[in-house]
Design a protein around this motif. Sequence first.
Motif, mmCIF file in Angstrom:
data_model
loop_
_atom_site.group_PDB
_atom_site.id
_atom_site.type_symbol
_atom_site.label_atom_id
_atom_site.label_comp_id
_atom_site.label_asym_id
_atom_site.label_seq_id
_atom_site.Cartn_x
_atom_site.Cartn_y
_atom_site.Cartn_z
ATOM 1 N N THR A 541 0.840 -1.203 0.000
ATOM 2 C CA THR A 541 0.000 0.000 0.000
ATOM 3 C C THR A 541 0.871 1.248 0.000
ATOM 4 O O THR A 541 0.561 2.228 -0.690
ATOM 5 C CB THR A 541 -0.954 -0.017 1.215
ATOM 6 O OG1 THR A 541 -1.711 -1.228 1.180
ATOM 7 C CG2 THR A 541 -1.905 1.164 1.196
ATOM 8 N N GLN A 542 1.966 1.223 0.762
ATOM 9 C CA GLN A 542 2.893 2.366 0.748
ATOM 10 C C GLN A 542 3.358 2.652 -0.674
ATOM 11 O O GLN A 542 3.355 3.802 -1.119
ATOM 12 C CB GLN A 542 4.123 2.082 1.626
ATOM 13 C CG GLN A 542 3.814 2.068 3.110
ATOM 14 C CD GLN A 542 5.054 1.758 3.953
ATOM 15 O OE1 GLN A 542 6.079 1.308 3.442
ATOM 16 N NE2 GLN A 542 4.948 1.988 5.255
ATOM 17 N N GLY A 543 3.743 1.593 -1.386
ATOM 18 C CA GLY A 543 4.227 1.773 -2.758
ATOM 19 C C GLY A 543 3.162 2.423 -3.626
ATOM 20 O O GLY A 543 3.442 3.343 -4.405
ATOM 21 N N THR A 544 1.927 1.956 -3.486
ATOM 22 C CA THR A 544 0.832 2.487 -4.289
ATOM 23 C C THR A 544 0.578 3.965 -3.974
ATOM 24 O O THR A 544 0.460 4.792 -4.878
ATOM 25 C CB THR A 544 -0.453 1.670 -4.025
ATOM 26 O OG1 THR A 544 -0.186 0.311 -4.358
ATOM 27 C CG2 THR A 544 -1.617 2.173 -4.849
ATOM 28 N N VAL A 545 0.491 4.296 -2.702
ATOM 29 C CA VAL A 545 0.164 5.681 -2.336
ATOM 30 C C VAL A 545 1.354 6.607 -2.622
ATOM 31 O O VAL A 545 1.158 7.751 -3.059
ATOM 32 C CB VAL A 545 -0.298 5.777 -0.856
ATOM 33 C CG1 VAL A 545 -0.661 7.215 -0.498
ATOM 34 C CG2 VAL A 545 -1.487 4.856 -0.616
ATOM 35 N N ASP A 546 2.571 6.112 -2.415
ATOM 36 C CA ASP A 546 3.750 6.911 -2.805
ATOM 37 C C ASP A 546 3.598 7.340 -4.260
ATOM 38 O O ASP A 546 3.864 8.487 -4.615
ATOM 39 C CB ASP A 546 5.047 6.102 -2.655
ATOM 40 C CG ASP A 546 5.442 5.881 -1.189
ATOM 41 O OD1 ASP A 546 4.794 6.470 -0.307
ATOM 42 O OD2 ASP A 546 6.385 5.110 -0.943
ATOM 43 N N GLY A 547 3.167 6.408 -5.091
ATOM 44 C CA GLY A 547 2.985 6.688 -6.512
ATOM 45 C C GLY A 547 1.913 7.756 -6.749
ATOM 46 O O GLY A 547 2.064 8.606 -7.618
ATOM 47 N N VAL A 548 0.847 7.719 -5.998
ATOM 48 C CA VAL A 548 -0.244 8.686 -6.181
ATOM 49 C C VAL A 548 0.179 10.095 -5.759
ATOM 50 O O VAL A 548 -0.159 11.077 -6.411
ATOM 51 C CB VAL A 548 -1.492 8.263 -5.364
ATOM 52 C CG1 VAL A 548 -2.569 9.330 -5.416
ATOM 53 C CG2 VAL A 548 -2.038 6.931 -5.874
ATOM 54 N N LEU A 549 0.928 10.191 -4.655
ATOM 55 C CA LEU A 549 1.224 11.519 -4.092
ATOM 56 C C LEU A 549 2.602 12.043 -4.475
ATOM 57 O O LEU A 549 3.026 13.070 -3.972
ATOM 58 C CB LEU A 549 1.101 11.482 -2.564
ATOM 59 C CG LEU A 549 -0.302 11.184 -2.026
ATOM 60 C CD1 LEU A 549 -0.310 11.195 -0.516
ATOM 61 C CD2 LEU A 549 -1.327 12.180 -2.571
ATOM 62 N N ARG A 550 3.254 11.334 -5.370
ATOM 63 C CA ARG A 550 4.603 11.749 -5.749
ATOM 64 C C ARG A 550 4.661 13.156 -6.283
ATOM 65 O O ARG A 550 3.765 13.640 -6.923
ATOM 66 C CB ARG A 550 5.151 10.775 -6.796
ATOM 67 C CG ARG A 550 6.652 10.850 -6.925
ATOM 68 C CD ARG A 550 7.200 10.021 -8.087
ATOM 69 N NE ARG A 550 6.423 8.834 -8.403
ATOM 70 C CZ ARG A 550 6.668 7.628 -7.883
ATOM 71 N NH1 ARG A 550 7.627 7.474 -7.028
ATOM 72 N NH2 ARG A 550 5.939 6.596 -8.244
#
Length: 550
Positions: A541-550
Amino acid sequence: MADPHSYANPEESRVRHLDLDLTVDFTQKKLKGSVTLALDPAGRELVLDTRDLVIQKVNGSTEGYSVGPADPILGSPLRIVLQKGVRSVVIEYETSPEATGLQWLTPAQTAGKRSPFLYSQSQAIHARSWVPLQDTPGVRFTFSARIQAPAHLTPLMAAARVWRDRFHMPQPVPSYLLALAVGELEFRALGPRTGVWAEPPLVEKAAREFADVERMVEAAERLYGPYLWGRYDVLVLPPSFPFGGMENPRLTFATPTILAGDKSLVSLVAHELAHSWSGNLVTNANWNDIWLNEGFTVYFESRIQEAIYGRKRSEMELSLEVDALVEEMRGLKPEDTRLVVDLQGRDPDDGLTLVPYVKGALMLRWIEEKHGRAALDAFLNAYFARFAFQSVTTKQFLDEFSRHFPGVDLSAWLDGPGLPEGAPRVRFDFESRPRREWTTQEWLHWLRVAPESWTAAKMKEADAAWGFTDSGNAEIAAQWLKMAIRAGYAPAERRLETFLVEVGRRKFVKPLYEELAKTEEGKEKARAIYRKARPGYHPITQGTVDGVLR
Ligand code: BES
Ligand code: ZN
């Protein structure tokens, strides 16, 4: 056929059995111990997959071993030169606290708030971060394990429980189904071979929610043959679990967000149970063919739901999925809307969309509509029997398919983009019943088709009438919160924050951050919430959200 997501060399040396001996160290966030791998054949070299493992010693090889450079997606190959005649190796190792396949939770992240919790999530290619093995669905092995954990905690594995800390899996399984959990856990029987494990504060609620599970297993058996795995239990995990469910054999892992109190979200259990045939028994040979697992399973899930709750419920549920697929496909590149995808060079976690799930299920439904349910069921029974405990490619599926349906062309489904002409329509007349009788699925449909132009005033009115902000149903809450962000509906802000900090289920969390990120102000808010939420999220989930808020 080679698996693009594994370094393993099963044609030369193949793992047939694992013997795990691990100690769970919550202070250091490490598993420590050894694995013994039995090989057949055993050639000159054995290549295993690893990620972030500390390899301390390899016995059974006099000529040494080497750990290759780390690829960001695949991890590192562990190459072991085998001495002639050696048929097993023992590897002493430790995991790293950042292992992508494990989440170490603090007591605050659990329901009981007293004890830490550990769980694994191996699919698609994370087993290699907690066991050095041939991490490809093309290799199956049996295993036994001893898991030493602090005395007040219960270790569980997706396997037969031989003794408190000892496990055995007599049926050969692929690595992505290897699973472990350790926590303060209690068991309630649901039926003679079914039960639920959960933290003590949740176990009664879970047992009520899953009261129909034994009947689901019986219904599934009537459809596609005997359940071959012995027991079927469900483990309710803490809310940070990144998925809805995971079909670990004998022990489905599930998010607590399906505990709605009224059995309205138990189709998820039907889904994971269905994988006991489509997936666990007959497995995609590599991740490009994941539709063979997920598409068959969504179709089968809906047949189980129909058998237990009736056609109306199963049609409502499938039609919501189809709507979600159509919506998602609008934003996908055409090549990502094909059933057979090419994930070479990509992380299989990122390639996951509703396409293999719902387009796959619709293809089976199309066959049902054209050729009759009896013919489709006869094929499915034959397919599960023929390939039981094997891994299959789309080509092998097609060989079996064409024996049952000569001349039926599936290429528009498999290789074409989007939904082919003549794809089944799953229609349900959602708004026909009085609102006070509406079920979760009817509410969800109504919220999903609500105009994007709903203002905060309109939201307030709906909230006053139906109490969406405080809904105890996570599906409804997540949908409502997305609308609240869009409308700038302030009374939902607190719930949004607590929801995002507590729940780590990717399906809920990702759309909420995406909606926030659509405006500059929202992005600020998202970043502030994420600073609090991120430490509690699973690495996936961290990887996914990191991608969204980059
Ligand atoms: N096997 C999947 C979960 C999965 C897929 C994990 C690919 C990692 C990589 C599981 O059976 C699943 O599909 N779960 C869904 C729920 C289902 C009802 C659609 C989920 O978690 O949302
Ligand atoms: Zn699934």
